[in-house]
Write an enzyme that holds these catalytic residues in place. Structure first.
Site: not given
Ligand code: FAD
Ligand code: FES
Lengths: 138, 241, 580
Positions: C117, C231, C233, C243, C246, C286, C354, C389
């Site tokens: 990666f 960031q 991407h 997306l 990578e 990135r 991203h 990151r």
């Molecule tokens: C397209 C894409 C591909 C990616 N690929 C990778 C990868 O290959 N490898 C890697 O390490 N990272 C990757 N990332 C980054 C990584 O996926 C994210 O940073 C990570 O999944 C975030 O997880 P999280 O649990 O913090 O938030 P999220 O999964 O975004 O969850 C947020 C949660 O909070 C809840 N929420 C938000 N606001 C409120 C509110 N006001 N009230 C109640 N609930 C709320 C939502 O309902 C949701 O359940 C990628 C990101 C994207 C966008």
């Protein structure tokens, strides 16, 4: 909220769309399947006729002759034609579904569905040819 | 890009309506959001990822269950209106939003998690699983819970208690996982009329699945397993298990 | 207004929130744990992650190497004690997820497979084909269903943290289906609400990524850290921002300009080889790849299409078999959203917003400066990612720091005093504020218009390259937009599933955060990682080897302070990519 996220929220006025009695006419695919399910009746009827026939054979030559005469009646021939078409429909629509119930693997690869379905059709054909040969050779 | 399309959207406003009514809109391509952003902010539907993976945006389009973010509007004849309705066989909360709480109940009932009691002992190392063992269940693990399969299955409409395609496919996903030992526990839940045997094999679930999960196949395999178990226990005095 | 209560409340059901809930439920089965999420947990945007999650597992690798890659990738703006804890705990977390059923891709002998990666010296990224986040999220969600002490509040939207006397004691939330306003009291709260990509016009992020938790914490008095680091991407599909992972480059994809030339070789990223080489060319970090795109564009060597400039990502030489086995989702996305087949055609791509490195300031246990308030995942800034990151560190971050926050918060619950009357009064105030907003009929401004103006303002002023004057101009526009946002026109008068009302609240969060991003970017007069100032092109360790902390002043503006970074083993050095 009422007892967790696995029930509708309390106080919602949900609309429950009614299911029409004719739902199975609304989509071609549903219609086809309901017809296929109905054709099972004919598959069953064929089996019953065969059982009766075997019983008649067991009962001796006379009852069997009566039974055979009944089989030859125009009403029964009509029934037979309809039933045959129904069973044909059943088989033709059923065999293509068989592959989903059978997972065969050769090495790492799953045997593709059309080969499994094809084998069923081939088996059917072979049996039919054998039966036709036995019946028609005399 | 500036092609014009006509949408017919089923609206259900619980405060005013006793059942859904139809309204028509002339819109550009990204149709529903365009309506929401520019024409009528009260149009209500779920969406999030817009890339066909979060499973939020299932609706009926011209009578077919579709993941609306994954179907190009160019698939439709611009001369004809496209009729958008909430997923069928579900209670409607509002407009295009259905109540899917029953699915979450059905899903948790089939115990969709790895069942085994020796996890502690092996905590430091991964369980081995060959690519072939992975392939055995991989397809059934692709379910995004979009509910299209429920909305294609008339049994759900006739018998809302039926576990339904996605939940059974996910149960099967764990049964077929070489790391799992919970098959019998799950069979206890599913070997019931509203479990496996509700399925009369319309097979439509598999056709509408946007991720090629083949829930119909999962259910038939499951039925075969259950029937074989039963036959074994019936025919062999030393039983099946 | 109904009041619910629990011991531990987790806001967010993505990777971080679910991991936190399981950690707390396993450690303390006696606690009532609640997970509140504005969408069903399996809809959270973790579901969209494609490429993989990093953790040292192979003999050829070492914790030290993972730590060094992370520190240098971060341009030294991370806390090294945090990085050490992270790389140490990552393998255990990943194996744990394997035990919970995550369908990791495998080697022929059955061990977990890893792929290279960007910015990583060794292959250490675990993957489940190219749907890693999807499988991780569903494994976590399905596993979480077995804990009876975890109660979910699905499709509830949190609007306010209840904080009295420096301690957080619950939240106010709207139950979206009914429009009812509730308060949920808790002895400790963990924010796991994810990122805020929707502040920008062109992003890989979902509609739900509006930075809610950051704004909630900020308004409650917690500082936001390193918010200037956004960031880009390098490879998003031009029309939609979807997306292209990578992992395409890890499997051997090339980035080529309009002449078919692998242009990264002109930007200190090493020399091209036919096979991918770690920390080289397409497998650089990135920030550097996205910056190289802009330079290439300035030299007139990119292509131009209906959605702006782009370059091509070429994976044709990888071959159909590998693409279908390791990148099937990429192929599906290209076919559906770009109308091309990457087996036979090049993929047009351009840099796309991203991820946000910044977030709610927490310590190594996920604790914020507000007692009883924790944060983990993308919403938090525990200072793992610094100025940039590394790809595949953030899914692992959700696990490691989700678990840490879950345990720390469960421990905090024991000593927590019951909430006072002031908290109830706050909850009633919030209810009134929301009711007033719902009842407002005299607004004139469309949500969508303000949102898109905010987004384009941010792209223009706080994009890949920034300058003092454009940042200032952006700040002015934002100020005006915030004025207008007081007069939103709400057409939806229903209390049932009112998504327009929710969008209005989200816009309000985003506008606040946009200003914090600009303010933090204005004050950092240096260039580091993803924050590139054309008026201050050099890194300035004397002044800025420090995290920015944005506090909300009484007048609503942001006040910036700095906090030195923690250095344990790796003194600041040059970031060297390409063959060394
Ligand atoms: C397209 C894409 C591909 C990616 N690929 C990778 C990868 O290959 N490898 C890697 O390490 N990272 C990757 N990332 C980054 C990584 O996926 C994210 O940073 C990570 O999944 C975030 O997880 P999280 O649990 O913090 O938030 P999220 O999964 O975004 O969850 C947020 C949660 O909070 C809840 N929420 C938000 N606001 C409120 C509110 N006001 N009230 C109640 N609930 C709320 C939502 O309902 C949701 O359940 C990628 C990101 C994207 C966008
Ligand atoms: S919006 Fe996520 S699947 Fe359509």
């Amino acid at each position: 909220m009422s007892g967790g996220a696995h029930e509708p929220a309390a106080g919602l006025k949900l609309y429950h769309p009614p299911m029409s009695l004719w739902w199975w006419l609304e989509r071609r695919a549903y219609f086809k399947i309901v017809v296929r399910e109905l054709t099972s009746l004919f598959v069953g009827a064929f089996a019953v006729v065969t059982l009766l026939q075997i019983r008649a054979v067991g009962d001796g030559p006379e009852p069997y002759a009566a039974f055979a005469a009944m089989l030859g009646s125009p009403a029964f021939i009509t029934f037979s034609v309809v039933a045959f078409l129904a069973v044909l429909f059943h088989a033709l629509t059923w065999f293509p579904l068989v592959p989903t119930t059978i997972v065969l693997r050769v090495g790492e690869q799953r045997v593709p569905g059309n080969i499994i379905a094809g084998a069923h059709f081939a088996g059917w054909l072979i049996v039919s040819v054998v039966v036709a040969y036995i019946l028609l050779r005399g | 890009m500036a092609e014009t399309l006509r949408l017919e959207v089923s609206r259900y406003r619980p405060e005013e309506d006793s059942e859904p009514t139809l309204q028509s809109y002339d819109v550009l391509l990204d149709a529903l959001n365009h309506v929401k952003n520019e024409i009528d902010g009260s149009l209500t539907f779920r969406w999030s990822c817009r890339m066909g993976v979060c499973g939020s945006c299932g609706m009926m389009a011209n009578g077919e269950p579709k993941l609306t973010c994954a179907v190009p509007l160019t698939d439709y004849d611009p001369a004809q209106p496209i009729r958008i309705e909430p997923l069928q066989f579900f209670p409607v909360v509002r407009d295009l939003v259905i109540d899917m709480s029953s699915f979450l109940e059905k899903l948790s009932n089939v115990k969709p998690w790895i069942i085994r009691d020796d996890v502690e002992a092996t905590e430091a190392v991964e369980f081995k699983q060959t690519p072939a063992e992975l392939d055995a269940y991989k397809q059934f693990s692709m379910c995004i819970n979009c509910m299209l399969c429920y909305s294609a299955c008339p049994v759900i409409g006739l018998e809302p208690e039926f576990s339904g395609p996605a939940a059974i496919a996910l149960a099967q996903r764990y049964n077929l996982d070489s790391r799992d030992k919970g098959k019998e526990e799950r069979m206890d839940v599913l070997d019931a009329h509203e479990g496996l045997w509700g399925c009369t094999y319309f097979g439509e679930c598999t056709k509408v699945c946007p991720k090629n999960v083949d829930p119909a196949g999962a259910i038939q395999l499951y039925k075969m397993a259950s029937a074989t178990d039963y036959l074994k226990s019936l025919l062999l005095p030393w039983g099946s298990k | 207004m109904a009041t619910y209560s629990c011991d531990l409340l987790i806001v967010g059901g993505g990777g971080a929130g679910l991991r936190a809930s399981i950690a707390a439920a396993e450690a303390r089965p006696d606690l009532d744990v609640a997970v509140v999420s504005k969408v069903y947990p399996m809809r959270s945007h973790t579901v969209a992650a494609e490429g993989g999650a990093a953790a040292v597992i192979k003999d050829t690798d070492s914790l030290e190497a993972h730590a060094y890659d992370t520190v240098s990738g971060a341009d030294w703006l991370c806390d090294q004690d945090v990085v050490e804890a992270f790389v140490n705990e990552a393998p255990r977390e990943m194996v744990q997820l394997e035990h919970w059923g995550c369908p990791w891709s495998r080697e022929p002998d059955g061990s977990v497979a890893v792929r290279p990666f960007g910015g990583m010296k060794v292959s250490r990224t675990w993957f489940a084909a190219d749907k890693t986040g999807f499988h991780m999220l569903h494994s976590l969600f399905q596993t979480s269903l077995k804990y009876k002490s975890v109660k979910r509040y699905d499709e509830w939207f949190v609007t306010r943290l209840l904080v009295d006397d420096g301690r957080c004691a619950g939240v106010v939330a709207v139950e979206i289906a009914t429009g009812e306003i509730h308060s949920i009291m808790a002895k400790a709260v963990i924010l796991c609400t994810g990122g805020c990509g929707k502040i920008f016009p062109f992003t890989t992020n979902a509609n739900i990524k509006n930075g809610d938790g950051m704004a909630l914490a900020y308004r409650a008095g917690a500082p936001l850290k390193d918010m200037e680091f956004v960031q880009y991407h390098p490879t998003g599909l031009p029309a939609t921002g979807i997306l292209i992972t990578e992992a395409t480059r890890a499997e051997g994809g090339w980035l080529v300009n309009k002449d078919g030339y692998r242009y990264l070789q002109d930007y200190a990223l090493g020399t091209p080889e036919p096979k991918p080489v770690h920390r080289t060319m397409e497998l650089g970090p990135r920030d550097r790849l996205s910056q190289a795109f802009i330079k290439e564009q300035e030299r007139g060597r990119t292509l131009e299409g209906p959605y702006g400039h782009y370059v091509n990502l070429d994976i044709r030489h990888i071959g159909e078999a590998v693409i279908d086995k390791k990148l099937p989702f990429v192929r599906e996305l290209c076919l559906k959203y770009a109308n091309l087949d990457p087996v036979h055609e090049v993929i047009p791509v351009r840099p796309v917003v991203h991820y946000i490195m910044g977030g709610v300031h927490t310590d190594i246990h996920g604790a914020t400066p507000i007692a009883g308030l924790y944060a983990a995942g993308e919403v938090a800034c525990v200072s793992l990612n610094g100025a940039n990151r590394l790809g595949s560190n953030s899914l692992t971050e959700c696990l490691v720091f989700g678990a840490r926050a879950g345990l720390a918060a469960a421990e905090f619950v024991d000593g927590a005093a019951p909430a006072g009357a002031a908290i109830e009064a706050q909850a009633r105030d919030e209810e009134q504020r929301l009711r007033a907003l719902m009842a407002k009929t005299d607004g004139t401004e469309r949500i969508a218009d303000l949102r898109s103006e905010m987004q384009s303002t941010m792209e223009e002023s706080a994009g890949i390259y920034r300058a003092g004057d454009t940042l200032a101009a952006g700040g002015e526009t934002l100020g005006r937009l915030r004025q207008h946002a007081r007069h939103l026109k709400l057409e939806d008068r229903s209390s049932t599933f009112n998504t327009e009302f929710i969008s209005a609240l989200e816009l309000d969060y985003m506008l606040e955060l946009a200003e914090v991003i600009l303010r933090s970017a204005v004050e950092r007069t240096e260039s580091r990682g993803a924050h590139q100032r054309i008026d201050f092109p050099a890194r300035d360790d004397d002044k800025f080897l420090a995290h920015s902390l944005a506090y909300r002043a009484d007048d609503g503006s942001a006040r910036i302070e700095y906090l030195p970074v923690t250095i344990t083993q790796w003194p600041p050095g040059a970031r060297v990519y390409g063959k060394q």
